[in-house]
Scaffold this active site. Structure first.
Site, PDB file in Angstrom:
ATOM      1  NE  ARG A   1     -46.962  86.355  37.692  1.00  0.00           N
ATOM      2  CZ  ARG A   1     -47.079  85.431  36.884  1.00  0.00           C
ATOM      3  NH1 ARG A   1     -47.060  85.367  35.830  1.00  0.00           N
ATOM      4  NH2 ARG A   1     -46.863  84.287  37.942  1.00  0.00           N
TER       5      ARG A   1
ATOM      6  N   GLY B   1     -42.046  75.606  46.045  1.00  0.00           N
ATOM      7  CA  GLY B   1     -42.857  74.526  46.079  1.00  0.00           C
ATOM      8  C   GLY B   1     -42.987  73.340  45.174  1.00  0.00           C
TER       9      GLY B   1
ATOM     10  CB  CYS C   1     -42.115  80.419  41.444  1.00  0.00           C
ATOM     11  SG  CYS C   1     -43.151  79.698  39.636  1.00  0.00           S
ATOM     12  N   GLY C   2     -39.284  80.086  42.968  1.00  0.00           N
ATOM     13  CA  GLY C   2     -38.624  80.700  44.115  1.00  0.00           C
ATOM     14  C   GLY C   2     -37.137  80.518  43.543  1.00  0.00           C
TER      15      GLY C   2
ATOM     16  NE  ARG D   1     -43.442  75.952  29.177  1.00  0.00           N
ATOM     17  CZ  ARG D   1     -43.847  76.237  30.175  1.00  0.00           C
ATOM     18  NH1 ARG D   1     -44.297  77.590  30.696  1.00  0.00           N
ATOM     19  NH2 ARG D   1     -43.653  75.194  31.003  1.00  0.00           N
ATOM     20  CE  LYS D   2     -41.244  81.247  33.137  1.00  0.00           C
ATOM     21  NZ  LYS D   2     -41.349  81.228  34.573  1.00  0.00           N
TER      22      LYS D   2
END
Length: 583
Positions: free
Chosen positions: A129, A501, A506-507, A243-244
């Site tokens: 990424r 998914g 993430c979508g 965390r992110k």
């Protein structure tokens, strides 16, 4: 020059931008809230600096999660900043898998370099990424990425992500040192793009070319990226977050950047005649909870943009939870301290211990119909247009990347813009060249500027083709289901459909009009099959709203009739049989 070593950008407000100010548009003022009583020991920073890296103190290590233990055992940034990747890449992959430390390197620590091992579905291969602030890239960068994935044959491909970014696939570890050097050679980096780091700074995809933009976001997203990555050399002061963490800068009334789902969103606002930003904080998605960003009741000038980002990140780094990974995003800390308590911790970390209250002079118009950027549109520069191309579910092969680079050079200025809807914009096309561009085979056959309504709003995560966390296949299924539905109904209004998914979303299914989240379901015989939880009602823009569950555990094979029913009853779709009969 600011105290952080970066030039402060000017506040380039477009002269054509509307000047109407609406205080309730996107950053509503909040009355000061008295911070709850929080014990002094709770406000003690949980990390400390040791030999240039930030490490969790021993007294706070009880009950920490597995990922925190991995970070303690070996500092991930050393793989980059001290050349550890060079040695790691020389070792046989099978040998690395035998020892816990090196196994943790390839499965966890390499994510600090933007490398994700696809152990479950693509053993020995990595996804990389990148960092691509504002989604702006060049033809030279695109060609280089194409050259990387081409050598991996059918295993190599690229995806446009929901954070205006590239992900490239098929990479083997032995090639990584050379790839990193190649990235640097074209002005790219993958550093700090995964795990407990700040993700790609998102901005307006039409920055600098939009006749109605409020501000050009590119200088600000570039500043953020430079600070976050230490000018691509590494910034270990913010690489041990709980965390992110996501950040965006808003530059348009359309809110293409989705501020309500970011940990920090800069919302353009003036105060006492000076341009700056109100701040939203805490937006996030997770399997257990999704939350919209809330006002911090703070306004910063452009000069304080990086200092306030630094202060917020350090407050999160110092005080955030590090036990249950489902409760480690920044909003959980805000909940505990209250927004005012969190704000006070940010103030403590500002250079002069000051932070102005929010401005009532928001520049984002609330009553604004979101514009479509797909297709041909005039730029603010006379005689130029931008062309938005639909990239089906964001998936691109090497040859198509080379063609996009050629087209950007031949018809534009060698620039490409990636969007959070997984599409690509070619800016700066001379109007005299538009007809020739539109006749290009790539646009006729693959990446249309005039896709169908349902295809135009389609977004899909990687799915279980490559991702080990995904429960279902997403990209091809999203295309197949949409094609089938289009054969049965005619849709006349935009409908955004997102596929993800797994519950990590993430979508971003919660921001879609209709969302599909992968799960296991049971068919009519009780047999386990791939399925989805269906979401409905997500909204983006100034009246943003996260969608709610409409129906759970729908087998994928039964999805087409359900989707047709939703489109007819909720979005005004017309069955094609009736449409033809009326004609």
């Amino acid at each position: 020059m600011s105290a952080f070593g970066f030039l402060s950008p000017p506040p380039p407000i477009s002269s054509s931008a509307p000047t109407r100010q609406l205080s309730a548009a996107t950053t509503p003022a909040v009355a000061p809230i008295v911070a709850p009583d929080v014990a002094a020991e709770r406000l003690e920073p949980r990390v400390e600096e040791r030999q240039g890296y930030w490490v969790l103190k021993e007294k706070f290590r009880e009950g920490i999660n597995v990922q925190e233990k991995v970070k303690i055992q070996r500092e991930p940034m050393k793989l980059y900043m001290e050349g550890g990747i060079e040695e790691l890449a020389k070792l046989p992959f099978e040998e690395l898998d035998k020892a816990k430390d090196t196994k943790d390197d390839i499965d966890v620590r390499l994510k600090w370099l933007g490398l994700f091992h696809r152990r479950k579905h693509h053993y020995g291969r990595f996804m990389m990424r990148l960092k691509l602030p504002n989604g702006v890239t060049t033809s030279a960068q695109t060609r280089y990425l194409a050259s990387v994935i081409r050598k991996y044959g059918k295993d190599g491909c690229a995806d446009v992500t929901t954070r205006q970014n590239w992900q490239i696939r098929g990479i083997v570890l032995a090639d990584v040192p050379d790839i990193l050097k190649g990235l640097a050679g074209v002005g790219l980096t993958s550093l700090q793009s995964g795990m407990d780091n700040v993700r790609n700074p998102v901005g307006n995809p039409l920055a600098g070319i939009d006749p109605h933009e409020i501000v050009d976001t590119r200088p600000y997203t570039n500043l953020l990226s430079q600070y976050i990555t230490g000018n691509s050399l590494g910034n270990p002061t913010i690489t041990n977050l709980p965390r992110k963490w996501n950040v965006c800068v808003i530059g348009s009334h359309d809110l293409y950047e989705h501020p309500h789902i970011n940990d920090l969103a800069y919302m353009p606002a003036t105060k006492d005649g000076k341009f700056g930003f109100n701040l939203l904080v805490g937006g996030f998605f997770s399997p257990k909870r999704c939350a919209e960003a809330v006002p911090l009741d703070a306004w910063v000038s452009t000069e304080d943009m990086i200092p306030v980002c630094k202060a917020i990140l350090e407050a999160f780094r110092d005080l955030g939870f590090r036990s249950n990974r489902q409760k480690t995003r920044m909003m959980w800390l805000i909940d505990e301290l209250s927004i005012e308590g969190f704000r006070s911790e940010v103030v403590k970390r500002m250079p002069f211990k000051e932070l102005e209250r929010a401005s009532s002079e928001d520049l984002v118009q609330k009553q604004w119909e979101r514009r479509d950027y797909i297709g041909v549109h005039p730029q603010k520069q006379e005689g130029l247009s931008f062309v938005g191309l639909h990239i089906p579910v964001g998936r691109i092969q090497a040859d198509d990347m080379d063609e996009l680079a050629r087209i950007a050079d031949e018809y534009g200025t060698g620039e490409l813009r990636l969007t959070v809807e997984q599409n690509i914009i070619i800016p700066n096309v001379e109007n005299t060249k538009l007809q020739a561009l539109l006749q290009e085979p790539l646009l006729k056959e693959n990446f249309s500027p005039e896709p169908s309504i349902l295809m135009k709003g389609l977004v899909a995560c990687t799915g279980n083709q490559f991702c080990g966390q995904a429960i279902i296949e997403t990209k091809q299924r999203a295309l197949k289901v949409t094609e089938e539905v289009e054969r049965h109904v005619s849709v006349t209004r935009p409908v955004r459909m997102h596929w993800t998914g797994c519950p990590n979303t993430c979508g971003q299914v919660q921001v879609a009009d209709i969302g599909f989240m992968g799960c296991m379901a049971r068919d009519e015989n009780g047999k386990p099959v791939e399925g989805v939880d269906v979401f409905l009602g997500g909204r983006i823009g100034s009246d943003s709203h996260l969608g709610d569950i409409y129906k759970k555990s729908v087998p994928c094979k039964d999805l087409v009739p359900l989707l047709i029913d939703i489109l007819v009853n909720h979005f005004g779709a017309v069955p094609r049989e009736r449409e033809e009969g009326e004609e």
